[in-house]
Design a protein around this motif. Structure first.
Motif, PDB file in Angstrom:
ATOM      1  N   TYR A 115      43.442  37.529  20.057  1.00  0.00           N
ATOM      2  CA  TYR A 115      42.566  38.119  21.064  1.00  0.00           C
ATOM      3  C   TYR A 115      41.408  37.184  21.428  1.00  0.00           C
ATOM      4  N   SER A 116      40.732  36.680  20.397  1.00  0.00           N
ATOM      5  CA  SER A 116      39.546  35.848  20.642  1.00  0.00           C
ATOM      6  C   SER A 116      39.895  34.435  21.081  1.00  0.00           C
ATOM      7  N   GLY A 117      40.997  33.888  20.539  1.00  0.00           N
ATOM      8  CA  GLY A 117      41.331  32.495  20.814  1.00  0.00           C
ATOM      9  C   GLY A 117      42.195  32.268  22.030  1.00  0.00           C
ATOM     10  N   LEU A 118      42.985  33.283  22.426  1.00  0.00           N
ATOM     11  CA  LEU A 118      43.885  33.121  23.562  1.00  0.00           C
ATOM     12  C   LEU A 118      43.596  34.100  24.704  1.00  0.00           C
ATOM     13  N   LEU A 119      43.630  35.390  24.390  1.00  0.00           N
ATOM     14  CA  LEU A 119      43.615  36.384  25.465  1.00  0.00           C
ATOM     15  C   LEU A 119      42.257  36.542  26.138  1.00  0.00           C
ATOM     16  N   ILE A 120      41.169  36.562  25.382  1.00  0.00           N
ATOM     17  CA  ILE A 120      39.851  36.707  26.016  1.00  0.00           C
ATOM     18  C   ILE A 120      39.501  35.482  26.855  1.00  0.00           C
ATOM     19  N   PRO A 121      39.696  34.239  26.353  1.00  0.00           N
ATOM     20  CA  PRO A 121      39.466  33.083  27.232  1.00  0.00           C
ATOM     21  C   PRO A 121      40.358  33.108  28.474  1.00  0.00           C
ATOM     22  N   LEU A 122      41.595  33.577  28.313  1.00  0.00           N
ATOM     23  CA  LEU A 122      42.507  33.668  29.454  1.00  0.00           C
ATOM     24  C   LEU A 122      41.995  34.673  30.486  1.00  0.00           C
ATOM     25  N   LEU A 123      41.488  35.808  30.021  1.00  0.00           N
ATOM     26  CA  LEU A 123      40.949  36.813  30.944  1.00  0.00           C
ATOM     27  C   LEU A 123      39.711  36.291  31.681  1.00  0.00           C
ATOM     28  N   LYS A 124      38.883  35.531  30.977  1.00  0.00           N
ATOM     29  CA  LYS A 124      37.704  34.936  31.631  1.00  0.00           C
ATOM     30  C   LYS A 124      38.143  33.938  32.703  1.00  0.00           C
ATOM     31  N   LYS A 125      39.144  33.146  32.383  1.00  0.00           N
ATOM     32  CA  LYS A 125      39.662  32.180  33.352  1.00  0.00           C
ATOM     33  C   LYS A 125      40.220  32.914  34.575  1.00  0.00           C
ATOM     34  N   THR A 126      40.946  33.985  34.335  1.00  0.00           N
ATOM     35  CA  THR A 126      41.528  34.765  35.427  1.00  0.00           C
ATOM     36  C   THR A 126      40.438  35.330  36.326  1.00  0.00           C
ATOM     37  N   GLY A 127      39.395  35.887  35.708  1.00  0.00           N
ATOM     38  CA  GLY A 127      38.283  36.438  36.484  1.00  0.00           C
ATOM     39  C   GLY A 127      37.572  35.386  37.314  1.00  0.00           C
ATOM     40  N   ASP A 128      37.370  34.211  36.728  1.00  0.00           N
ATOM     41  CA  ASP A 128      36.700  33.125  37.464  1.00  0.00           C
ATOM     42  C   ASP A 128      37.541  32.670  38.661  1.00  0.00           C
ATOM     43  N   LEU A 129      38.854  32.539  38.442  1.00  0.00           N
ATOM     44  CA  LEU A 129      39.731  32.084  39.529  1.00  0.00           C
ATOM     45  C   LEU A 129      39.832  33.125  40.642  1.00  0.00           C
ATOM     46  N   PHE A 131      37.416  35.251  41.380  1.00  0.00           N
ATOM     47  CA  PHE A 131      36.108  35.259  42.040  1.00  0.00           C
ATOM     48  C   PHE A 131      35.991  34.116  43.043  1.00  0.00           C
ATOM     49  N   THR A 132      36.557  32.965  42.717  1.00  0.00           N
ATOM     50  CA  THR A 132      36.474  31.809  43.624  1.00  0.00           C
ATOM     51  C   THR A 132      37.588  31.809  44.673  1.00  0.00           C
ATOM     52  N   GLY A 133      38.486  32.775  44.604  1.00  0.00           N
ATOM     53  CA  GLY A 133      39.554  32.865  45.583  1.00  0.00           C
ATOM     54  C   GLY A 133      40.734  31.968  45.307  1.00  0.00           C
ATOM     55  N   ASP A 134      40.825  31.418  44.078  1.00  0.00           N
ATOM     56  CA  ASP A 134      41.921  30.514  43.743  1.00  0.00           C
ATOM     57  C   ASP A 134      43.187  31.251  43.319  1.00  0.00           C
ATOM     58  N   ILE A 135      43.074  32.528  42.993  1.00  0.00           N
ATOM     59  CA  ILE A 135      44.251  33.366  42.788  1.00  0.00           C
ATOM     60  C   ILE A 135      44.045  34.660  43.557  1.00  0.00           C
ATOM     61  N   SER A 136      45.127  35.323  43.891  1.00  0.00           N
ATOM     62  CA  SER A 136      45.039  36.564  44.663  1.00  0.00           C
ATOM     63  C   SER A 136      44.745  37.747  43.753  1.00  0.00           C
ATOM     64  N   VAL A 137      44.350  38.856  44.351  1.00  0.00           N
ATOM     65  CA  VAL A 137      44.128  40.070  43.574  1.00  0.00           C
ATOM     66  C   VAL A 137      45.436  40.540  42.949  1.00  0.00           C
ATOM     67  N   LEU A 138      46.563  40.258  43.620  1.00  0.00           N
ATOM     68  CA  LEU A 138      47.864  40.603  43.053  1.00  0.00           C
ATOM     69  C   LEU A 138      48.118  39.823  41.772  1.00  0.00           C
ATOM     70  N   ASP A 139      47.807  38.520  41.775  1.00  0.00           N
ATOM     71  CA  ASP A 139      47.967  37.712  40.568  1.00  0.00           C
ATOM     72  C   ASP A 139      47.061  38.225  39.447  1.00  0.00           C
ATOM     73  N   GLU A 140      45.846  38.604  39.818  1.00  0.00           N
ATOM     74  CA  GLU A 140      44.906  39.113  38.819  1.00  0.00           C
ATOM     75  C   GLU A 140      45.446  40.381  38.173  1.00  0.00           C
ATOM     76  N   HIS A 141      45.990  41.279  38.975  1.00  0.00           N
ATOM     77  CA  HIS A 141      46.567  42.518  38.436  1.00  0.00           C
ATOM     78  C   HIS A 141      47.822  42.233  37.609  1.00  0.00           C
ATOM     79  N   LEU A 142      48.615  41.275  38.054  1.00  0.00           N
ATOM     80  CA  LEU A 142      49.830  40.898  37.320  1.00  0.00           C
ATOM     81  C   LEU A 142      49.474  40.399  35.926  1.00  0.00           C
TER      82      LEU A 142
END
Length: 295
Positions: A115-129, A131-142
């Motif tokens: 959780y701490s080493g993989l999934l939480i950093p991954l979720l932060k990366k997803t949120g940042d991308l 927010f900057t429009g580098d991934i779609s809302v569909l990708d975020e939900h996926l």
């Protein structure tokens, strides 16, 4: 020799049981179309459905979830949140789970490490991308949907998952009204379950009246409330005011999420602390339980 995928193992187990997709769908309540999607790898079942499938087919969860190794594939030997992010966008949950399993086994990592080493950093990366429009809302939900399944799969493969909870250890967790980000809270729920707690994870969108009724019925020792966006702080405060007004027995409240303020601890009686990290939330709950036992 190529190992079978989850879908192939599900299909083989179904056929050995003499069941059609329609019959298995009726036994589990999933329906024929969903079973067909599982078997061709288009979808992956959640925790409850996995158990229903195993019970209906009279096979173990380990059998169904033993999926092929990623060694030699595009994922390669490099384990990181970035690699897992790419897998989540293009691979099935079963493949992503195998990646996590290899990481766990190679480093002898725990569910907390995942959780701490993989999934939480991954979720932060997803949120940042997002927010900057580098991934779609569909990708975020996926990605969020797959991470939700991986959270439970990770915990379900740890020792102690099926052990009965210890008497007196009970926890309930939910998000403030309007808040949709509940995945870290779900991780908290799964980790506490592994540590012997009776867990009630309410998630999001619980009306105030239902919250009061749930607390009165289940009487948790600890109640965790989460809010990550300042715009939903008013909902959190509404929860706290109503909980305090209807408080019929002593229980500890933990506040988690980036929108929580330190002053909240002083403004509302019963709050035992704020959790800025997953580890802090677990530690606060266990300390409160230990203090209650020794008092």
């Amino acid at each position: 020799m190529r190992e079978s995928t989850f879908g192939e193992k599900l299909r083989d187990a179904r056929k050995k049981s003499g069941l059609t997709q329609k019959q298995l769908g009726e036994l589990t309540g999933a329906g024929q179309v969903v079973i067909a999607n599982y078997e061709r790898g288009a979808r992956f079942p959640g925790e409850e459905m996995l158990r229903k499938l195993a019970e209906s087919l009279q096979v173990s969860l380990d059998y169904l979830l033993s999926v092929p190794s990623l060694t030699g594939t595009a994922a390669g030997p490099d384990f990181s949140p970035e690699h897992l992010f790419d897998l989540l966008l293009g691979e099935s949950v079963a493949r992503c789970w195998d990646y996590i399993s290899q990481w766990k086994d190679r480093g002898k990592h725990s569910a907390l490490d995942v959780y701490s080493g993989l999934l939480i950093p991954l979720l932060k990366k997803t949120g940042d991308l997002w927010f900057t429009g580098d991934i779609s809302v569909l990708d975020e939900h996926l990605i969020s949907g797959k991470v939700r399944e991986l959270i439970t799969l990770t915990a379900a493969h740890e020792k102690g998952w099926d052990n009965p909870p210890e008497p007196g250890l009970s926890w309930m967790g939910l998000c403030a009204p309007g808040e949709e980000h509940d995945l870290v809270l779900l991780m908290t729920a799964r980790l506490l379950r592994l540590r012997g707690w009776d867990v009630r994870f309410a998630g999001t969108k619980m009306p105030v009246g239902d919250l009061i009724a749930a607390v009165e019925f289940h009487k948790p020792l600890v109640l965790s409330l989460s809010v990550t966006m300042d715009s939903f702080r008013s909902g959190l405060e509404t929860y706290l005011h109503v909980l305090y007004k209807n408080r019929s027995y002593p229980y500890g409240i933990i506040l988690g999420g980036s929108a929580v303020k330190e002053r909240d601890v002083h403004d509302f009686p019963g709050i035992i602390g704020t959790a800025g990290t997953l580890e802090e939330g677990i530690s606060l709950a266990e300390k409160y339980a230990n203090d209650k036992r020794s008092s």
